[in-house]
Enzyme design. Structure first.
Site, PDB file in Angstrom:
ATOM      1  N   ALA A 148       0.727  -1.228   0.069  1.00  0.00           N
ATOM      2  CA  ALA A 148       0.199  -0.068   0.068  1.00  0.00           C
ATOM      3  C   ALA A 148       1.013   1.183  -0.081  1.00  0.00           C
ATOM      4  O   ALA A 148       1.928   1.336   0.634  1.00  0.00           O
ATOM      5  CB  ALA A 148      -1.066  -0.047   1.094  1.00  0.00           C
ATOM      6  N   GLY A 160       0.877  -5.446   0.942  1.00  0.00           N
ATOM      7  CA  GLY A 160       0.041  -5.935  -0.168  1.00  0.00           C
ATOM      8  C   GLY A 160       0.439  -6.367  -1.285  1.00  0.00           C
ATOM      9  O   GLY A 160      -0.160  -7.104  -2.100  1.00  0.00           O
ATOM     10  N   GLU A 173       0.542  -9.891  -0.560  1.00  0.00           N
ATOM     11  CA  GLU A 173      -0.699 -10.609  -0.295  1.00  0.00           C
ATOM     12  C   GLU A 173      -1.304 -10.541  -2.010  1.00  0.00           C
ATOM     13  O   GLU A 173      -2.277 -11.628  -2.192  1.00  0.00           O
ATOM     14  CB  GLU A 173      -1.674  -9.465   0.531  1.00  0.00           C
ATOM     15  CG  GLU A 173      -1.295  -9.466   1.752  1.00  0.00           C
ATOM     16  CD  GLU A 173      -1.858  -8.250   2.786  1.00  0.00           C
ATOM     17  OE1 GLU A 173      -2.816  -8.735   3.516  1.00  0.00           O
ATOM     18  OE2 GLU A 173      -1.897  -7.096   2.163  1.00  0.00           O
ATOM     19  N   GLU A 192       3.462  -4.877   8.197  1.00  0.00           N
ATOM     20  CA  GLU A 192       2.450  -4.136   8.739  1.00  0.00           C
ATOM     21  C   GLU A 192       2.681  -3.516   9.968  1.00  0.00           C
ATOM     22  O   GLU A 192       2.697  -2.665  10.442  1.00  0.00           O
ATOM     23  CB  GLU A 192       1.002  -4.422   8.393  1.00  0.00           C
ATOM     24  CG  GLU A 192       0.864  -4.339   6.674  1.00  0.00           C
ATOM     25  CD  GLU A 192       1.087  -5.378   6.181  1.00  0.00           C
ATOM     26  OE1 GLU A 192       0.814  -5.628   4.815  1.00  0.00           O
ATOM     27  OE2 GLU A 192       2.134  -6.377   6.565  1.00  0.00           O
TER      28      GLU A 192
END
Length: 262
Positions: free
Chosen positions: A68, A113, A116, A136
């Site tokens: 992100a 992300g 992910e 994170e």
């Protein structure tokens, strides 16, 4: 006319394979443009019966994707966090549900992300220099795009806890050893290897492949659905804490965070 509605996702159709390149300099991060763009693109590919497989990779030589864009979270706005969490959920779950075979060609750092999105794919091929992490918690956040759920299913609870709770970053060889990636290849060859594997999909009946994938996912999906929703709820809840603002801003300011545990 391009299938992609954003310049941050480049797409090329090669035979029956869609090659998707995340192109958002400098680190191929995800944002409120590229995430809906990915969901829209996969839905279009699902509607095209001539597409049997997709391969996703990162532009450049350093990053597959760094996750992100943390600038979005700097002000600690829960509403912005909720929008991003929903966008992540829709994009990566749409990718996970792609009716054909999805392959991640991990050509560099896959962080947050970025990892992910790779885990939302069916198969992961990593270059030998690639490194992977879900960092994170280092910035007062949590993986909200399937990280806690898919990583645990892929590598088991112990390694998932090492990577998420202890912030451990792993190299490609270790990722293959623990089952996070299926193959490690030489630097600069992940895309070529992924495209070759994707082309093999065309040797199977597309209808059979789709049915087999649905069945493989059945047992997993029964367990994972609630966990994916809970991830997004917990992620937004963090935006009521001091540590969320401290963690994100410390990262952006390139300093060590001072945790308040509040």
């Amino acid at each position: 006319m391009s299938l992609s509605n954003t310049e941050k996702l480049k797409v090329e159709i090669v035979g029956h394979v869609a090659k998707i390149t995340v192109d958002n300099p400098a680190a191929n991060t995800w944002d409120t443009e590229s995430l809906p763009g990915l969901a829209d693109l996969v839905e279009k590919l699902n509607a095209d019966k001539n597409i049997y497989a997709l391969v996703i990779t990162g532009a450049g030589e350093k990053f597959f994707s760094a996750g992100a864009d943390l600038k979005i979270f700097a002000d600690g706005d829960p509403e912005a966090a909720g929008i991003m969490a929903a966008d992540f959920g829709k994009a990566f779950e749409t990718l996970a549900d792609f009716r054909g075979v999805s392959i991640a060609a991990i050509n560099g750092f896959a962080m947050g992300g970025g990892l992910e999105v790779a885990m939302a794919c069916d198969i992961r091929i990593a270059e030998e220099q690639a490194q992977m992490a879900l960092p994170e918690a280092k910035v007062g956040l949590l993986p909200c795009a399937g990280g806690t759920q898919r990583l645990t299913q892929l590598v088991g609870e112990g390694w998932a806890k090492r990577m998420i709770l202890c912030g451990e970053r792993i190299k490609a060889a270790k990722a293959e050893q623990i089952g996070l990636v299926e193959e490690v290849v030489a630097t600069g060859t992940a895309l070529e290897s992924a495209m070759a594997l994707a082309e093999q999909v065309g040797e199977q009946s597309p209808i059979s492949v789709s049915a087999c994938k649905k069945l493989i996912h059945t047992a997993r999906d029964v367990c994972i659905a609630q966990g994916l929703a809970d991830e997004r709820t917990e992620f937004v809840d963090l935006f009521s804490t001091e540590d969320q603002r401290e963690g994100v801003n410390a990262f952006l300011e390139k300093r060590k965070p001072e945790w308040k545990n509040a």
